[in-house]
Design an enzyme around this catalytic site. Structure first.
Site, short mmCIF file in Angstrom:
data_model
loop_
_atom_site.label_atom_id
_atom_site.label_comp_id
_atom_site.label_asym_id
_atom_site.label_seq_id
_atom_site.Cartn_x
_atom_site.Cartn_y
_atom_site.Cartn_z
N TRP A 103 44.26 35.03 52.06
CA TRP A 103 43.51 35.95 52.95
C TRP A 103 43.27 34.83 54.12
O TRP A 103 42.82 35.67 54.82
CB TRP A 103 42.51 36.10 52.01
CG TRP A 103 42.86 37.42 50.78
CD1 TRP A 103 42.82 37.53 49.65
CD2 TRP A 103 43.70 38.29 50.69
NE1 TRP A 103 43.51 38.39 49.47
CE2 TRP A 103 44.47 38.72 49.84
CE3 TRP A 103 44.22 38.79 52.88
CZ2 TRP A 103 44.68 40.07 50.03
CZ3 TRP A 103 45.24 40.70 52.77
CH2 TRP A 103 45.12 40.74 51.05
N ASP A 174 34.39 36.34 54.66
CA ASP A 174 35.18 37.28 54.41
C ASP A 174 34.33 37.19 52.61
O ASP A 174 34.91 36.50 51.53
CB ASP A 174 37.14 36.95 53.97
CG ASP A 174 37.23 38.39 53.45
OD1 ASP A 174 36.88 38.79 53.11
OD2 ASP A 174 38.76 38.02 53.25
N LYS A 198 36.66 45.45 45.62
CA LYS A 198 36.60 44.77 44.37
C LYS A 198 35.15 44.52 43.68
O LYS A 198 35.19 44.44 42.57
CB LYS A 198 36.41 42.85 45.28
CG LYS A 198 38.03 42.94 46.12
CD LYS A 198 38.93 43.22 45.48
CE LYS A 198 40.28 42.86 46.73
NZ LYS A 198 40.83 41.89 48.01
#
Ligand SMILES: *Cc1c(COP(=O)(O)O)cnc(C)c1O
Length: 365
Positions: A103, A174, A198
Site C-alpha cells: 500500500w 495511511d 478495516k
C-alpha cells in the site's frame, strides 16, 4: 439469531455485533422518521445528528486538539493517495515517502503521477520483500520535504510502526488498517486518512484528519471541487451527498468503542490477542514460520505465517472453516496464512483460533 462466524478477513472486515444489531433495530424506522437512514435527506436534522455525532466521536476517541478538522469522504484510501499530492504539492513543493509495503508503494506511485521527481523515496525495505520496517539509520530524509508519508500498518506484510518515523516534518499517514487500535499522540501528524472498512465501519467512508496549518497549504484553486480538502472542511463534509449509511454505521461503531472504555480498553484487548497468537506461533518454530523477520515490527492487526507445505496450508484453511473461522488464506503475493485481528475480533475469537492451531500441530506436526 442467525449463525455468525469468526471473521479474520483482511478487509472489508468484521464489525462488532452491537453496532450491527443497533442498525438492525433501527433499519426500518430511524429516529422516529418512519424511514431508514438511507431514505432521508442528508440535510434532514435526523441525519445531521448522526453526522455530527460521528465527527465528534472521532475527535473524542482520538483526543484531537482544536487545530484538527475531521472529514468524512469517499473514494477509499485510494482517492486520498491522489488528493494528498494534488492539494499539497502545489508551487513545486516536495515530499518524502517511506516504502514499507504494497500500500505504501501504491501511495508513492500515485503521488509521483502528480509530483514527478518532487516525490522521493526516503526509505524502502523492498529488498527483503517488506518483511521488516526501516531502522532509524536507514532513512535518507530530504530537508526540503513539505511532508513525510508513511503507512502505519502494512496490511499485506504484517508489519506495524510502534514508533513513528523519526522526522520533524509533518507526518502524513495511511492508517487504514490500524486507526484506533490504541491511543497515540496526534500532534506530530499533519494528516491521517483511513478507509473505514478495516477498523471503523463499512467501505465507502474514508476518515480524514487534517491539521489546520496543512489545510492552509491546500491553496490550489484549479482542482475540481470534490478533490479539494478545503471545500469539504468548509462544508463540514456535506459538500455533496455523503455516504449516509456508511457514516451511520461508523457512528454506531464509534459509539460502541466509547461504551467499552475507548482506545485504552481496545489496546489492552489487542495486546492480549497479539500475545496469544504470536505466543502460539513462537511455541512451534518448526511448524509455523512467521513472514516478518523482526519481532519488534510485528503487527497487532495482520499476522502472516507459513505452514510446512501448501497441502497443510490448504487443509488449515479448510478445517478452520469447518470450525467456524473464515478469512485465513494469505494475500496472493505472499501465500501462507494471514490472520487479521482488527478491533472487532475479540480475545475469545483469537483464543479459539490458537486452540485450533495447537490441535492442528498435534495432529500434523
Ligand atoms: C485496505 C488498504 C488500502 C486500500 O483501501 P481502499 O479503501 O480500498 O482504497 C490502502 N491502504 C491500506 C493500509 C489498506 O489496508
Amino acid at each position: 439469531m442467525s449463525h455468525r462466524v469468526i471473521n479474520f478477513y483482511a478487509g472489508p472486515a468484521g464489525l462488532p455485533l452491537e453496532p450491527l444489531k443497533r442498525a438492525q433495530d433501527e433499519l426500518l424506522d430511524f429516529a422516529g422518521t418512519g424511514m431508514s437512514v438511507m431514505e432521508i435527506s442528508h440535510r434532514a436534522k435526523e441525519y445531521d445528528a448522526v453526522h455530527g455525532e460521528a465527527l465528534s466521536l472521532v475527535r473524542e476517541l482520538l483526543g484531537l486538539p482544536a487545530n484538527f478538522k475531521v472529514l468524512l469522504l469517499q473514494g477509499g484510501a485510494h482517492l486520498s493517495f491522489a488528493m494528498i499530492p494534488l492539494n499539497l504539492l502545489q508551487s513545486g513543493r516536495k515530499a518524502d515517502y517511506v516504502l514499507t509495503g504494497n500500500w505504501a508503494e501504491k501511495a508513492f506511485k500515485e503521488a509521483k503521477l502528480v509530483g514527478g521527481d518532487n516525490v522521493r523515496a526516503a526509505a524502502s525495505t523492498k529488498d527483503v520483500k517488506f518483511a521488516r520496517l526501516p531502522k532509524a539509520g536507514e532513512y535518507a530524509w530530504n530537508s526540503d520535504a513539505a511532508y513525510v508519508h508513511f503507512t502505519s500498518n502494512n496490511t499485506v506484510e504484517g508489519t506495524q510502526f510502534k514508533e513513528f518515523p523519526p522526522t520533524d516534518k509533518p507526518l502524513i499517514c495511511d492508517m487504514s488498517s490500524d486507526i484506533m487500535w490504541r491511543p497515540f499522540d496526534v500532534s506530530k501528524f499533519g494528516l491521517i486518512y483511513a478507509g473505514a472498512q478495516k477498523n471503523l465501519g463499512p467501505s465507502g467512508v474514508t476518515v480524514v484528519i487534517i491539521r489546520d496549518d496543512i489545510l492552509e497549504m491546500c491553496e490550489a484553486q484549479d482542482l475540481p471541487s470534490y478533490l479539494r480538502f478545503k471545500i469539504h472542511a468548509e462544508k463540514n463534509s456535506l459538500y455533496n451527498t455523503p455516504p449516509c449509511f456508511g457514516v451511520y454505521i461508523l457512528r454506531n461503531v464509534l459509539a460502541y468503542n466509547k461504551s467499552i472504555g475507548g482506545l485504552s480498553a481496545i489496546e489492552a484487548n489487542n495486546r492480549k490477542k497479539g500475545e496469544l497468537l504470536y505466543g502460539c506461533i513462537d511455541r512451534h518454530p518448526g511448524f509455523f514460520k512467521p513472514f516478518v523477520i523482526e519481532n519488534a515490527d510485528r503487527s497487532f492487526m495482520n499476522v502472516d505465517f507459513f505452514l510446512p507445505t501448501e497441502e497443510l496450508t490448504d487443509m488449515f484453511v479448510k478445517e478452520a472453516k469447518k470450525n467456524g473461522m473464515v478469512g485465513l488464506k494469505g494475500y496472493r503475493d505472499i501465500g501462507g496464512i494471514r490472520v487479521s485481528t482488527y478491533n472487532a475480533v475479540t480475545v475469545d475469537n483469537v483464543a479459539t483460533l490458537t486452540a485450533f492451531m495447537e490441535d492442528f500441530v498435534k495432529k500434523n506436526g
